[in-house]
Design a protein around this motif. Structure first.
Motif, PDB file in Angstrom:
ATOM      1  N   ILE A 131       0.872  -1.097  -0.097  1.00  0.00           N
ATOM      2  CA  ILE A 131       0.041  -0.091   0.078  1.00  0.00           C
ATOM      3  C   ILE A 131       0.755   1.169  -0.130  1.00  0.00           C
ATOM      4  O   ILE A 131       1.727   1.468   0.727  1.00  0.00           O
ATOM      5  CB  ILE A 131      -1.042   0.116   1.117  1.00  0.00           C
ATOM      6  N   SER A 132       0.440   2.140  -0.963  1.00  0.00           N
ATOM      7  CA  SER A 132       1.121   3.410  -0.831  1.00  0.00           C
ATOM      8  C   SER A 132       0.004   4.453  -0.607  1.00  0.00           C
ATOM      9  O   SER A 132      -1.168   4.595  -1.250  1.00  0.00           O
ATOM     10  CB  SER A 132       1.909   3.775  -2.134  1.00  0.00           C
ATOM     11  N   THR A 133       0.264   5.511   0.086  1.00  0.00           N
ATOM     12  CA  THR A 133      -0.937   6.443   0.521  1.00  0.00           C
ATOM     13  C   THR A 133      -0.545   7.508  -0.424  1.00  0.00           C
ATOM     14  O   THR A 133       0.621   8.138  -0.722  1.00  0.00           O
ATOM     15  CB  THR A 133      -0.736   6.901   2.044  1.00  0.00           C
ATOM     16  N   ASN A 134      -1.599   8.468  -0.627  1.00  0.00           N
ATOM     17  CA  ASN A 134      -1.614   9.768  -1.024  1.00  0.00           C
ATOM     18  C   ASN A 134      -2.726  10.877  -0.837  1.00  0.00           C
ATOM     19  O   ASN A 134      -3.623  10.151   0.050  1.00  0.00           O
ATOM     20  CB  ASN A 134      -1.706   9.366  -2.532  1.00  0.00           C
ATOM     21  N   ASN A 135      -2.743  11.832  -1.193  1.00  0.00           N
ATOM     22  CA  ASN A 135      -3.660  12.909  -0.707  1.00  0.00           C
ATOM     23  C   ASN A 135      -4.793  13.041  -1.881  1.00  0.00           C
ATOM     24  O   ASN A 135      -5.120  14.261  -2.390  1.00  0.00           O
ATOM     25  CB  ASN A 135      -3.043  14.470  -0.461  1.00  0.00           C
ATOM     26  N   ASN A 136      -5.184  11.812  -2.624  1.00  0.00           N
ATOM     27  CA  ASN A 136      -6.054  11.727  -3.720  1.00  0.00           C
ATOM     28  C   ASN A 136      -5.671  12.118  -5.084  1.00  0.00           C
ATOM     29  O   ASN A 136      -6.377  12.393  -5.854  1.00  0.00           O
ATOM     30  CB  ASN A 136      -7.109  12.674  -3.277  1.00  0.00           C
ATOM     31  N   ARG A 137      -4.174  12.181  -5.178  1.00  0.00           N
ATOM     32  CA  ARG A 137      -3.512  12.566  -6.292  1.00  0.00           C
ATOM     33  C   ARG A 137      -2.685  11.475  -6.689  1.00  0.00           C
ATOM     34  O   ARG A 137      -1.660  11.211  -6.201  1.00  0.00           O
ATOM     35  CB  ARG A 137      -2.840  13.734  -6.513  1.00  0.00           C
TER      36      ARG A 137
ATOM     37  N   ASP B 178      -1.448  -1.278  -9.221  1.00  0.00           N
ATOM     38  CA  ASP B 178      -2.608  -2.058  -9.869  1.00  0.00           C
ATOM     39  C   ASP B 178      -3.886  -1.720  -9.593  1.00  0.00           C
ATOM     40  O   ASP B 178      -4.605  -1.683 -10.758  1.00  0.00           O
ATOM     41  CB  ASP B 178      -2.700  -3.570  -9.253  1.00  0.00           C
ATOM     42  N   MET B 179      -4.160  -0.836  -8.722  1.00  0.00           N
ATOM     43  CA  MET B 179      -5.563  -0.287  -8.476  1.00  0.00           C
ATOM     44  C   MET B 179      -5.305   0.839  -7.380  1.00  0.00           C
ATOM     45  O   MET B 179      -4.313   1.127  -6.778  1.00  0.00           O
ATOM     46  CB  MET B 179      -6.611  -1.368  -7.575  1.00  0.00           C
ATOM     47  N   ALA B 180      -6.354   1.578  -7.074  1.00  0.00           N
ATOM     48  CA  ALA B 180      -6.323   2.891  -6.488  1.00  0.00           C
ATOM     49  C   ALA B 180      -7.612   2.923  -5.675  1.00  0.00           C
ATOM     50  O   ALA B 180      -8.687   2.969  -6.400  1.00  0.00           O
ATOM     51  CB  ALA B 180      -5.744   4.233  -7.023  1.00  0.00           C
ATOM     52  N   ILE B 181      -7.515   3.430  -4.335  1.00  0.00           N
ATOM     53  CA  ILE B 181      -9.115   3.810  -3.627  1.00  0.00           C
ATOM     54  C   ILE B 181      -8.953   5.195  -3.545  1.00  0.00           C
ATOM     55  O   ILE B 181      -7.759   5.850  -2.989  1.00  0.00           O
ATOM     56  CB  ILE B 181      -8.914   3.177  -2.199  1.00  0.00           C
ATOM     57  N   ARG B 182      -9.756   5.935  -4.233  1.00  0.00           N
ATOM     58  CA  ARG B 182      -9.592   7.383  -4.145  1.00  0.00           C
ATOM     59  C   ARG B 182     -11.167   7.912  -3.688  1.00  0.00           C
ATOM     60  O   ARG B 182     -11.927   7.445  -3.714  1.00  0.00           O
ATOM     61  CB  ARG B 182      -9.322   7.819  -5.436  1.00  0.00           C
ATOM     62  N   TYR B 183     -10.928   9.435  -3.593  1.00  0.00           N
ATOM     63  CA  TYR B 183     -12.084  10.139  -2.869  1.00  0.00           C
ATOM     64  C   TYR B 183     -12.723  10.828  -4.254  1.00  0.00           C
ATOM     65  O   TYR B 183     -11.943  11.742  -4.966  1.00  0.00           O
ATOM     66  CB  TYR B 183     -11.916  10.749  -1.956  1.00  0.00           C
ATOM     67  N   GLY B 184     -13.996  10.654  -4.546  1.00  0.00           N
ATOM     68  CA  GLY B 184     -14.616  11.531  -5.858  1.00  0.00           C
ATOM     69  C   GLY B 184     -15.801  11.098  -6.186  1.00  0.00           C
ATOM     70  O   GLY B 184     -16.593  10.326  -5.398  1.00  0.00           O
ATOM     71  N   SER B 185     -16.120  11.279  -7.506  1.00  0.00           N
ATOM     72  CA  SER B 185     -17.445  11.240  -8.014  1.00  0.00           C
ATOM     73  C   SER B 185     -17.702   9.638  -8.573  1.00  0.00           C
ATOM     74  O   SER B 185     -18.891   9.396  -8.591  1.00  0.00           O
ATOM     75  CB  SER B 185     -17.673  12.017  -9.308  1.00  0.00           C
ATOM     76  N   GLY B 186     -16.545   8.861  -8.650  1.00  0.00           N
ATOM     77  CA  GLY B 186     -16.767   7.509  -9.338  1.00  0.00           C
ATOM     78  C   GLY B 186     -16.374   7.476 -10.582  1.00  0.00           C
ATOM     79  O   GLY B 186     -16.531   6.411 -11.151  1.00  0.00           O
ATOM     80  N   SER B 187     -16.393   8.659 -11.196  1.00  0.00           N
ATOM     81  CA  SER B 187     -16.089   8.742 -12.755  1.00  0.00           C
ATOM     82  C   SER B 187     -14.724   9.007 -13.061  1.00  0.00           C
ATOM     83  O   SER B 187     -14.536  10.382 -12.995  1.00  0.00           O
ATOM     84  CB  SER B 187     -17.346   9.450 -13.432  1.00  0.00           C
ATOM     85  N   TRP B 188     -13.933   8.366 -13.580  1.00  0.00           N
ATOM     86  CA  TRP B 188     -12.657   8.888 -14.201  1.00  0.00           C
ATOM     87  C   TRP B 188     -12.343   8.322 -15.494  1.00  0.00           C
ATOM     88  O   TRP B 188     -12.569   7.318 -15.650  1.00  0.00           O
ATOM     89  CB  TRP B 188     -11.470   8.446 -13.053  1.00  0.00           C
ATOM     90  N   THR B 189     -11.924   9.242 -16.396  1.00  0.00           N
ATOM     91  CA  THR B 189     -11.521   8.584 -17.638  1.00  0.00           C
ATOM     92  C   THR B 189     -10.603   7.563 -17.734  1.00  0.00           C
ATOM     93  O   THR B 189      -9.429   7.552 -16.914  1.00  0.00           O
ATOM     94  CB  THR B 189     -10.933   9.952 -18.507  1.00  0.00           C
ATOM     95  N   GLY B 190     -10.803   6.461 -18.332  1.00  0.00           N
ATOM     96  CA  GLY B 190      -9.868   5.434 -18.822  1.00  0.00           C
ATOM     97  C   GLY B 190      -9.862   4.295 -17.534  1.00  0.00           C
ATOM     98  O   GLY B 190      -9.206   3.537 -17.829  1.00  0.00           O
ATOM     99  N   LEU B 191     -10.716   4.538 -16.465  1.00  0.00           N
ATOM    100  CA  LEU B 191     -10.819   3.788 -15.339  1.00  0.00           C
ATOM    101  C   LEU B 191     -12.193   3.023 -15.117  1.00  0.00           C
ATOM    102  O   LEU B 191     -13.222   3.866 -15.284  1.00  0.00           O
ATOM    103  CB  LEU B 191     -10.500   4.537 -14.132  1.00  0.00           C
TER     104      LEU B 191
END
Length: 296
Positions: free
Chosen positions: A127-133, A142-155
């Motif tokens: 696990i590597s942590t980030n500030n949502n960037r 391989d994957m990422a858990i992020r905070y947002g709308s749930g709609s990202w281009t190409g994902l």
């Protein structure tokens, strides 16, 4: 027409360079020189008769041909590793690299990781942590858990948890907060999403006071300052249930405002590995359960 005789080593170097987004980082991973990586990729491009990368100031940018080749190679190398482990009698350990927004990592994921590791001992979860960037491929994830709308281009994405916001503060401050209007006397800690406090006040039926408090890119930082009495923070309550339970933070008002959600994301054009499928299944099941320390 005969197919080109492709060098296996060149394919492996291309896979590492694509995942790392850099010849230099690929060279470090493979323990060779940067020149050797560049040479192997150039040789592979020559054999294929296509360009796989465009060299740009920000790093390597894969071409359409490169993007088409990468998931096939990644899946193939992983399948070969599993088969060889079966033949030689070794238990296959599959590495899974996940990027996680720090608030979710600390407030939700970390307490549950022992359960995941017990259920999936053959997955080496990193696990590597980030500030949502985060850029999944560029960072070798391989994957990422992020905070947002749930709609990202190409994902592709799965919604894990909704994250409604409410004011949280130290117990010593909460006793003076009798109405939403009383918040105007306190320092209101703000995130970089400038609409959150105005939306909360509108939901509470009160006018939003001028917002002059400091701005943060970390909910954890706001929570720490709020628990020390430095202000009132508008935070996703679900991520701070332990701090509320142990009395470090108090929720003085029941009003909550809908915000973004925490989502699991992965590249749409990438075939999921067994470890990715297992982690996704476990996350969806765990996120549907009651919060730790609560009952259904």
């Amino acid at each position: 027409m005969d197919r080109p005789d492709l060098p296996l080593n060149g394919l492996r170097v291309f896979e590492a360079a694509y995942r790392q987004g850099s010849f230099t980082r690929a060279a470090i991973e493979l323990r060779v020189t940067q020149a050797a990586v560049s040479h192997q990729v150039a040789r592979l491009e020559d054999r294929l008769g296509v360009t796989l990368f465009v060299r740009a100031s920000g790093g390597l940018v894969p071409t359409d041909e490169g993007r088409a080749l990468y998931p096939v190679l990644e899946h193939g190398f992983d399948a070969m590793a599993r088969t060889l482990d079966r033949i030689t009698g070794h238990r296959h350990i599959e590495t899974l690299k996940i990027g996680v927004v720090t608030t979710f990592a600390v407030g939700w994921l970390w307490p549950r990781l022992p359960e995941f590791r017990q259920e999936h001992p053959s997955i080496d979860l990193r696990i590597s942590t980030n500030n949502n960037r985060v850029e999944i491929l560029r960072e070798g994830l391989d994957m990422a858990i992020r905070y947002g709308s749930g709609s990202w281009t190409g994902l592709e994405s799965d919604v894990l948890l909704e994250a409604p916001l409410a004011p949280l503060c130290a117990p010593s401050m909460a006793e003076y907060l009798t109405t939403p209007e009383s918040l105007s006397r306190e320092v209101l800690l703000r995130s970089y999403r400038s609409d959150e406090w105005p939306r909360w006040f509108a939901e509470a039926g009160a006018l939003c006071p001028p917002l002059t408090g400091p701005i943060f890119d970390s909910s954890l930082a706001m929570a720490e300052i709020a628990s020390d009495g430095g202000g009132v923070a508008l935070l996703p309550v679900e991520m701070f249930t332990r701090r509320i339970a142990d009395g470090r933070l108090v929720q003085p008002f029941s009003t909550m405002v809908s915000a973004s959600r925490y989502c699991l994301t992965w590249p749409a054009d990438r075939p999921p590995t067994p470890a990715m499928r297992d982690f996704r299944s476990w996350l969806l099941t765990a996120s549907a359960e009651p919060a730790l320390g609560t009952s259904a």
